[in-house]
Design a protein around this motif. Sequence first.
Motif, PDB file in Angstrom:
ATOM      1  N   SER A  14     -55.013  56.727   3.861  1.00 12.57           N
ATOM      2  CA  SER A  14     -56.241  56.819   3.070  1.00 12.57           C
ATOM      3  C   SER A  14     -56.495  58.258   2.619  1.00 12.57           C
ATOM      4  CB  SER A  14     -57.424  56.315   3.904  1.00 12.57           C
ATOM      5  OG  SER A  14     -58.635  56.426   3.180  1.00 12.57           O
ATOM      6  N   VAL A  15     -56.995  58.400   1.398  1.00 16.65           N
ATOM      7  CA  VAL A  15     -57.305  59.712   0.831  1.00 16.65           C
ATOM      8  C   VAL A  15     -58.720  59.671   0.263  1.00 16.65           C
ATOM      9  CG1 VAL A  15     -56.616  61.455  -0.864  1.00 16.65           C
ATOM     10  CG2 VAL A  15     -54.882  60.021   0.208  1.00 16.65           C
ATOM     11  N   SER A  16     -59.476  60.733   0.484  1.00 20.01           N
ATOM     12  CA  SER A  16     -60.825  60.782  -0.059  1.00 20.01           C
ATOM     13  C   SER A  16     -60.781  61.038  -1.562  1.00 20.01           C
ATOM     14  CB  SER A  16     -61.641  61.883   0.620  1.00 20.01           C
ATOM     15  OG  SER A  16     -61.118  63.161   0.289  1.00 20.01           O
ATOM     16  N   GLN A  17     -61.869  60.702  -2.226  1.00 16.17           N
ATOM     17  CA  GLN A  17     -61.925  60.838  -3.682  1.00 16.17           C
ATOM     18  C   GLN A  17     -61.711  62.280  -4.131  1.00 16.17           C
ATOM     19  OE1 GLN A  17     -65.512  59.214  -5.321  1.00 16.17           O
ATOM     20  NE2 GLN A  17     -64.871  59.433  -7.433  1.00 16.17           N
ATOM     21  N   LYS A  18     -62.226  63.226  -3.374  1.00 12.94           N
ATOM     22  CA  LYS A  18     -62.110  64.634  -3.779  1.00 12.94           C
ATOM     23  C   LYS A  18     -60.731  65.223  -3.495  1.00 12.94           C
ATOM     24  CE  LYS A  18     -63.939  66.571   0.548  1.00 12.94           C
ATOM     25  NZ  LYS A  18     -64.971  67.434   1.154  1.00 12.94           N
ATOM     26  N   ASN A  19     -59.922  64.508  -2.724  1.00 12.17           N
ATOM     27  CA  ASN A  19     -58.620  65.038  -2.342  1.00 12.17           C
ATOM     28  C   ASN A  19     -57.439  64.306  -2.978  1.00 12.17           C
ATOM     29  OD1 ASN A  19     -59.523  67.130  -0.619  1.00 12.17           O
ATOM     30  ND2 ASN A  19     -59.883  65.655   1.023  1.00 12.17           N
ATOM     31  N   VAL A  20     -57.690  63.489  -3.999  1.00 17.37           N
ATOM     32  CA  VAL A  20     -56.587  62.777  -4.639  1.00 17.37           C
ATOM     33  C   VAL A  20     -55.622  63.763  -5.295  1.00 17.37           C
ATOM     34  CG1 VAL A  20     -57.818  60.611  -5.001  1.00 17.37           C
ATOM     35  CG2 VAL A  20     -57.925  62.406  -6.743  1.00 17.37           C
ATOM     36  N   LYS A  21     -54.336  63.413  -5.255  1.00 14.50           N
ATOM     37  CA  LYS A  21     -53.289  64.241  -5.837  1.00 14.50           C
ATOM     38  C   LYS A  21     -52.378  63.387  -6.708  1.00 14.50           C
ATOM     39  CE  LYS A  21     -53.162  67.578  -2.008  1.00 14.50           C
ATOM     40  NZ  LYS A  21     -52.307  68.197  -0.953  1.00 14.50           N
ATOM     41  N   ASP A  22     -51.543  64.063  -7.473  1.00  8.99           N
ATOM     42  CA  ASP A  22     -50.583  63.369  -8.334  1.00  8.99           C
ATOM     43  C   ASP A  22     -49.834  62.292  -7.550  1.00  8.99           C
ATOM     44  OD1 ASP A  22     -51.382  65.532  -9.781  1.00  8.99           O
ATOM     45  OD2 ASP A  22     -49.385  66.240 -10.302  1.00  8.99           O
ATOM     46  N   GLY A  23     -49.742  61.096  -8.118  1.00 11.15           N
ATOM     47  CA  GLY A  23     -48.995  60.021  -7.493  1.00 11.15           C
ATOM     48  C   GLY A  23     -49.797  59.141  -6.571  1.00 11.15           C
ATOM     49  N   ASP A  24     -51.026  59.523  -6.214  1.00  7.73           N
ATOM     50  CA  ASP A  24     -51.852  58.689  -5.340  1.00  7.73           C
ATOM     51  C   ASP A  24     -52.256  57.404  -6.051  1.00  7.73           C
ATOM     52  OD1 ASP A  24     -51.712  60.536  -3.321  1.00  7.73           O
ATOM     53  OD2 ASP A  24     -53.742  61.325  -3.600  1.00  7.73           O
ATOM     54  N   LEU A  25     -52.362  56.338  -5.280  1.00  8.77           N
ATOM     55  CA  LEU A  25     -52.867  55.073  -5.803  1.00  8.77           C
ATOM     56  C   LEU A  25     -54.386  55.098  -5.720  1.00  8.77           C
ATOM     57  CD1 LEU A  25     -50.415  52.627  -3.966  1.00  8.77           C
ATOM     58  CD2 LEU A  25     -50.218  53.524  -6.298  1.00  8.77           C
ATOM     59  N   VAL A  26     -55.061  54.777  -6.814  1.00  3.29           N
ATOM     60  CA  VAL A  26     -56.530  54.807  -6.832  1.00  3.29           C
ATOM     61  C   VAL A  26     -57.059  53.405  -7.153  1.00  3.29           C
ATOM     62  CG1 VAL A  26     -56.831  57.255  -7.329  1.00  3.29           C
ATOM     63  CG2 VAL A  26     -56.374  55.692  -9.211  1.00  3.29           C
ATOM     64  N   PHE A  27     -58.151  53.041  -6.456  1.00  9.39           N
ATOM     65  CA  PHE A  27     -58.662  51.674  -6.510  1.00  9.39           C
ATOM     66  C   PHE A  27     -60.136  51.654  -6.929  1.00  9.39           C
ATOM     67  CE2 PHE A  27     -55.161  51.935  -3.612  1.00  9.39           C
ATOM     68  CZ  PHE A  27     -54.437  50.764  -3.811  1.00  9.39           C
ATOM     69  N   PHE A  28     -60.498  50.605  -7.677  1.00 10.23           N
ATOM     70  CA  PHE A  28     -61.843  50.519  -8.233  1.00 10.23           C
ATOM     71  C   PHE A  28     -62.346  49.076  -8.195  1.00 10.23           C
ATOM     72  CE2 PHE A  28     -59.218  53.633 -10.387  1.00 10.23           C
ATOM     73  CZ  PHE A  28     -59.971  54.802 -10.326  1.00 10.23           C
ATOM     74  N   SER A  29     -63.669  48.951  -8.231  1.00  7.01           N
ATOM     75  CA  SER A  29     -64.309  47.648  -8.444  1.00  7.01           C
ATOM     76  C   SER A  29     -65.403  47.851  -9.475  1.00  7.01           C
ATOM     77  CB  SER A  29     -64.895  47.098  -7.133  1.00  7.01           C
ATOM     78  OG  SER A  29     -66.010  47.859  -6.717  1.00  7.01           O
ATOM     79  N   SER A  30     -65.950  46.784  -9.989  1.00  6.56           N
ATOM     80  CA  SER A  30     -66.925  46.899 -11.071  1.00  6.56           C
ATOM     81  C   SER A  30     -68.187  47.652 -10.661  1.00  6.56           C
ATOM     82  CB  SER A  30     -67.307  45.507 -11.585  1.00  6.56           C
ATOM     83  OG  SER A  30     -67.855  44.723 -10.526  1.00  6.56           O
ATOM     84  N   ASN A  31     -68.551  47.544  -9.370  1.00 10.41           N
ATOM     85  CA  ASN A  31     -69.775  48.205  -8.908  1.00 10.41           C
ATOM     86  C   ASN A  31     -69.517  49.262  -7.832  1.00 10.41           C
ATOM     87  OD1 ASN A  31     -69.103  46.609  -6.770  1.00 10.41           O
ATOM     88  ND2 ASN A  31     -71.006  45.415  -6.736  1.00 10.41           N
ATOM     89  N   GLY A  32     -68.242  49.567  -7.565  1.00 10.60           N
ATOM     90  CA  GLY A  32     -67.919  50.584  -6.576  1.00 10.60           C
ATOM     91  C   GLY A  32     -68.094  50.126  -5.143  1.00 10.60           C
ATOM     92  N   LYS A  33     -68.157  48.822  -4.933  1.00 12.15           N
ATOM     93  CA  LYS A  33     -68.357  48.282  -3.588  1.00 12.15           C
ATOM     94  C   LYS A  33     -67.351  47.158  -3.320  1.00 12.15           C
ATOM     95  CE  LYS A  33     -73.349  49.179  -3.601  1.00 12.15           C
ATOM     96  NZ  LYS A  33     -74.702  48.568  -3.485  1.00 12.15           N
ATOM     97  N   GLY A  34     -67.143  46.882  -2.049  1.00 15.44           N
ATOM     98  CA  GLY A  34     -66.300  45.756  -1.663  1.00 15.44           C
ATOM     99  C   GLY A  34     -64.824  45.998  -1.922  1.00 15.44           C
ATOM    100  N   SER A  35     -64.102  44.909  -2.096  1.00 18.40           N
ATOM    101  CA  SER A  35     -62.659  44.993  -2.320  1.00 18.40           C
ATOM    102  C   SER A  35     -62.348  45.425  -3.747  1.00 18.40           C
ATOM    103  CB  SER A  35     -62.008  43.634  -2.048  1.00 18.40           C
ATOM    104  OG  SER A  35     -62.229  43.219  -0.712  1.00 18.40           O
ATOM    105  N   PRO A  36     -61.248  46.160  -3.946  1.00 17.57           N
ATOM    106  CA  PRO A  36     -60.895  46.604  -5.305  1.00 17.57           C
ATOM    107  C   PRO A  36     -60.491  45.440  -6.193  1.00 17.57           C
ATOM    108  CG  PRO A  36     -59.122  47.108  -3.766  1.00 17.57           C
ATOM    109  CD  PRO A  36     -60.282  46.638  -2.936  1.00 17.57           C
TER     110      PRO A  36
END
Length: 300
Positions: free
Chosen positions: A94-116
Motif C-alpha cells: 500500500s502507498v499513500s496518496q502523497k507518496n505515489v511514484k511512477d509505475g504505481d497502481l492507483v485506484f478510484f471510486s465515484s465518491n472516494g469511498k468503498g471498493s475501487p
Amino acid sequence: MTKRDWVMKSTVAVMLSTSLLMGGHIEQAAANTQVAVSTVDIASTAKKLVGKPYKYQANGPSSFGSANFATYVYKQAGIKIGSTISALYKTGSSVSQKNVKDGDLVFFSSNGKGSPSFMGIYIGNDQFVYSSQGEGKVVLKKFSDYDKKFVGARRVADSNSNEKPNNSESSTSSIADKVIAYGEKYLGTKYKYGSSKDTTKTFDCSSFTQRVFKEAGITLPRDSRQQSTVGKTVSKKDLKKGDLIFMKSSAKGASDRITHVAIYAGNGKILHTYGSPGVTYSKFDGTNWEKRVVKIKRVI
C-alpha cells in the motif's frame, strides 16, 4: 504533487515456483527469474497506449478493459500481476496518496469511498493513465483532479535509486520482507485442519504458507509434504527470512514424516498457524519447534 524523477530505476524480482501433480507423484517445475525493470519503462508504455479503445475485459493490445490495461502494461515489463481490480487492489504494498511514484497502481471510486470501481497507472508529473469506460478509450488525466475519488494505491515495482538492478541478494530480501508482511496481516486468523485454499477466514499450516507466498507471486503446492519438494534445500545454520521450515510431529519420534510447515521470520522466530492461537509468531531457536525440523527449503 511534486514533479517526479523520470530516471529513477527499480529492481523487481519475480520468482515463479510451480509443482505438477501427476499419477500421485510430485514433479518439480520451478523457475527463478529476476527481471530488472525501470518504472519509467512502465510509465512510458502506459502513455504510448493513450487513445486505444476501451472494451470491457479486453486484454490488449488493440483495446483494453480497466484492470486489463494495467495487466498488459506490467506484462510488457516482464511482471505478471492480476487481471481484476479487486485482485490488483491487494497486490504489492500500500502507498499513500502523497507518496505515489511512477509505475504505481492507483485506484478510484465515484465518491472516494468503498471498493475501487476504476484504476490506472501513475506516470509522474501529477498524471495517470487509465482505460476509461465513460470516454471509451485510454486517457491521460491529472492525478490531483481525482483527489476526491482516490481510494488507494499499490506499489508492485519498488523504486530505490541506490539499489543496483541485478542485486539478487537485495531482491531476495525484499521478497522475503513482503512474504512476512503478507503473513502478518492474517495474525490471529483461526486454525482449521484441511482449510480450503480459497478462503482466508481459516488456515491450516500449508494453506497459510501457500496463500502468503501466492500473494508475493510465488506458487506453492497445497500440502506441506508437496511444498517440501520444491526449492533449494538449506541447512539450519544458513536460515534466512522467508525460508520454509518443515517439521515432524514429535522431536523424539523416529519417523521424519512431515506434519507441519512454518515460515522463518528472522530473529529466531517463525510465522505459522496451529491450534488455538491460529496465525501467530513463535520462538524458534532452542525450542521444541527447532527440535522437530526435518528439512528447510528456500523458494525465493
